[in-house]
Design an enzyme around this catalytic site. Structure first.
Site, mmCIF file in Angstrom:
data_model
loop_
_atom_site.group_PDB
_atom_site.id
_atom_site.type_symbol
_atom_site.label_atom_id
_atom_site.label_comp_id
_atom_site.label_asym_id
_atom_site.label_seq_id
_atom_site.Cartn_x
_atom_site.Cartn_y
_atom_site.Cartn_z
ATOM 1 N N ALA A 1 -17.865 55.327 -18.460
ATOM 2 C CA ALA A 1 -19.087 55.559 -19.232
ATOM 3 C C ALA A 1 -19.051 54.830 -20.579
ATOM 4 O O ALA A 1 -20.046 54.216 -20.978
ATOM 5 C CB ALA A 1 -19.298 57.050 -19.444
ATOM 6 N N PHE B 1 -19.348 61.245 -11.180
ATOM 7 C CA PHE B 1 -19.972 59.928 -11.293
ATOM 8 C C PHE B 1 -18.941 58.914 -11.773
ATOM 9 O O PHE B 1 -18.313 59.106 -12.820
ATOM 10 C CB PHE B 1 -21.163 59.986 -12.263
ATOM 11 C CG PHE B 1 -22.253 60.931 -11.828
ATOM 12 C CD1 PHE B 1 -23.256 60.502 -10.968
ATOM 13 C CD2 PHE B 1 -22.261 62.261 -12.243
ATOM 14 C CE1 PHE B 1 -24.267 61.373 -10.552
ATOM 15 C CE2 PHE B 1 -23.251 63.137 -11.831
ATOM 16 C CZ PHE B 1 -24.256 62.703 -10.985
ATOM 17 N N VAL C 1 -18.819 63.037 -15.470
ATOM 18 C CA VAL C 1 -18.983 61.597 -15.629
ATOM 19 C C VAL C 1 -17.659 61.004 -16.120
ATOM 20 O O VAL C 1 -17.119 61.446 -17.140
ATOM 21 C CB VAL C 1 -20.088 61.302 -16.662
ATOM 22 C CG1 VAL C 1 -20.285 59.794 -16.822
ATOM 23 C CG2 VAL C 1 -21.392 61.979 -16.267
ATOM 24 N N CYS C 2 -17.144 60.022 -15.409
ATOM 25 C CA CYS C 2 -15.869 59.412 -15.827
ATOM 26 C C CYS C 2 -16.035 58.793 -17.215
ATOM 27 O O CYS C 2 -16.853 57.882 -17.420
ATOM 28 C CB CYS C 2 -15.438 58.343 -14.837
ATOM 29 S SG CYS C 2 -14.003 57.407 -15.426
ATOM 30 N N ILE C 3 -15.246 59.252 -18.149
ATOM 31 C CA ILE C 3 -15.434 58.837 -19.539
ATOM 32 C C ILE C 3 -15.094 57.362 -19.750
ATOM 33 O O ILE C 3 -15.796 56.657 -20.480
ATOM 34 C CB ILE C 3 -14.633 59.755 -20.500
ATOM 35 C CG1 ILE C 3 -14.990 59.451 -21.958
ATOM 36 C CG2 ILE C 3 -13.143 59.654 -20.269
ATOM 37 C CD1 ILE C 3 -14.494 60.511 -22.923
#
Lengths: 125, 130, 96, 125, 130, 96
Positions: free
Chosen positions: B82, B39, B77-79
């Site tokens: 995010a 994501f 999930v791309c930190i």
């Protein structure tokens, strides 16, 4: 259906997005229903890809998410009867008013600018 | 074959998540393996654990969790994307001195390098964008 | 063969122009989501350059009430067919 | 700058969005830098409005948010030297390679499709 | 004059929030009053209390809070758009049987009717969309 | 007079077509965000119909390095000028 010159209304909602691909159309229709429930006189203008909202035979989307066909059926219940459709968009997509699931009045550019002039508030979706 | 998906659209705002889930189920039904869904961009909003859609609409977060539970698909999930958007897990929340968290397992915050690895590991990477 | 996937309507977005620029002579184009508006008879001329290699996703046409208005030169595939197209392609490129 | 025929690379990133208006360009460039840091050979293609990324003299955005000009300067540091720009987009905006802040090779449609063919993975932003 | 703003874009993904804040400050500096900012569509993500942008980037949530603190501008978030997207306040979180919350004061979850009221109450309503 | 606000580039989006359709003879158009790409000399022909009533936001031109490439027929205003335009207009309509 009222003619544009009568439409000295509270709110014009311009719907430019097709159903399903995004939530714009649904959220625009929700705003229309709420405004009508609050006693405002509401007109809708379907423009560009937004005319796809008026195509009959729509169904649920991917994963069964609700479409907007059911919401359109509620417009009359909320006394939203001023429906306009951009005539040039109909032309571009090779459609006529008979192709639509609701009676919407085709309007030309001059009428669109007049609709915007005579409504107190304009929201675009 | 081994597949990976890149999801870049927010749930409920665009069809991207719906299309990706539909494609995910179809490829698994055909006997392929879905290694991971990554994501990025507004796709990270798919990890919002508090999502409470109306009961007559699909619950996308539950659907992603189901993919993980039934097929072992990773939910990455791309930190960086995010954190900007308020999607912190417990560790990041503590690190930023905040209370509470918005992301929980099986979604995992991870670096963009995982996307690059995924893209080169799998046979097909398919992007679903808004 | 590369599978290009386009999810925008040619009535709103010009991204289809970049998509067509990027397609090789064997590549295929699948229209999905709002992109299926490009499969209508009134719109399909935008995709004349890839005639015979143009696909549209059945589920997205059906949801929009457009399945009967899809041009006959467009090959309609369901989501299983979408998976097959990705199997047959070397890779996919998404345009949005 | 390598010519397209040499570019048998790991990753081609296609940048189609202008700076500032959305985060697409920045997030695409971030992916390029990370891939390069992971040892992948990365090429960039600026297409459509994405060619605006290469205009010199860009600054901070509204509220001072960072632009992408600084990130572009880092490309060489990460050995990302295969930069291509859509020749038809340059034409459309009335620009030439001399208008750009980095040396990018103008490519025609056939070369764009070849770039896509010879890279293992394509990401569009 | 009395102004209202309608913000429909997610923070960090589109310029909409940045443009709206810039316009808000300019209109206040010119002596106008900003009654309320209404967040709809992906604009509701502006209310995510856990947002942790890098320190060299503007903190949009703090900027919205500042408008409220300094000028009394209301920050109204469409509740239907927010619930779908996981932006629950404490009350809604309890009501949905969840732990934790993603939205807090001065952002308030409210109905779409407030947007309609706002649009008819103020002299100018300006929309900032993605 | 109504102020129309357009934030999309004519290089990508066709929304400018609907915007122009909707403008009355006294209405004004302000280009903001990516919309300022329409103010470039190479693009401004798309807005010929509203020449003399076309504005572009200075801050957005500057951030993009485009202030020197803005066509001379476009009136450049800063954000204070944007507020003034909204004061002078009966209402605003945003196009995106």
């Amino acid at each position: 259906m009222s003619s544009p010159s009568d439409a000295n209304g509270d709110l014009l909602i311009i719907l430019r997005h097709a159903p399903h691909g995004s939530s714009w159309l649904r959220e625009g229709l929700d705003a229309a229903l709420v405004a009508a429930a609050f006693g405002k006189s509401v007109s809708l203008l379907f423009q560009g890809d937004g005319i796809m909202a008026l195509i009959p035979g729509q169904g649920a989307g991917a994963l069964g998410q609700k479409g907007t066909a059911a919401t359109l059926d509620m417009l009359a219940m909320y006394d939203i009867e001023s429906l306009y459709v951009d005539a040039s968009a109909l032309d571009r997509f090779g459609m006529t008013p008979d192709d639509l699931q609701l009676p919407a009045l085709p309007v030309d550019d001059a009428t669109i600018s007049r609709l915007i002039a005579v409504h107190r508030l304009i929201l675009t979706f | 074959m081994r597949y990976g998906l890149l999801v870049q659209g927010a749930p409920y705002s665009s069809q991207a998540s719906h299309s990706a889930l539909r494609f995910a189920r179809a490829l698994i039904a055909r006997g392929h393996r879905l290694e991971s869904v990554f994501f990025y961009h507004d796709g990270v909003y798919n990890a919002a654990r508090l999502a409470a859609p109306p009961q007559d609409e699909p619950h996308l977060i539950d659907a992603w969790n189901g993919l993980n539970a039934e097929h072992g698909t990773q939910l990455q999930v791309c930190i960086a994307a995010a954190l900007r958007r308020g999607l912190l897990d417990e560790l990041e929340s503590a690190r930023h001195g905040k209370r509470g968290h918005a992301v929980e397992s099986p979604f995992e915050l991870t670096g963009l390098g995982q996307l690059i690895d995924l893209g080169h590991e799998v046979d097909r990477l398919v992007t679903f964008a808004p | 063969m590369i599978l290009h996937i386009l999810n925008r309507s040619p009535g709103t977005s010009l991204v289809y122009r970049d998509t067509l620029s990027a397609m090789g002579p064997e590549d295929r184009l699948l229209l999905t989501e709002d992109g299926v508006l490009g499969a209508l008879t009134s719109q399909v001329r935008h995709f004349q350059a890839v005639q015979g290699r143009l696909f549209a996703l059945r589920e997205d046409l059906v949801a929009r009430g457009l399945i009967g208005r899809c041009d006959e030169t467009v090959q309609v595939v369901d989501v299983d067919g979408f998976v097959t197209l990705t199997e047959e392609a070397d890779k996919t490129v998404s345009w949005f």
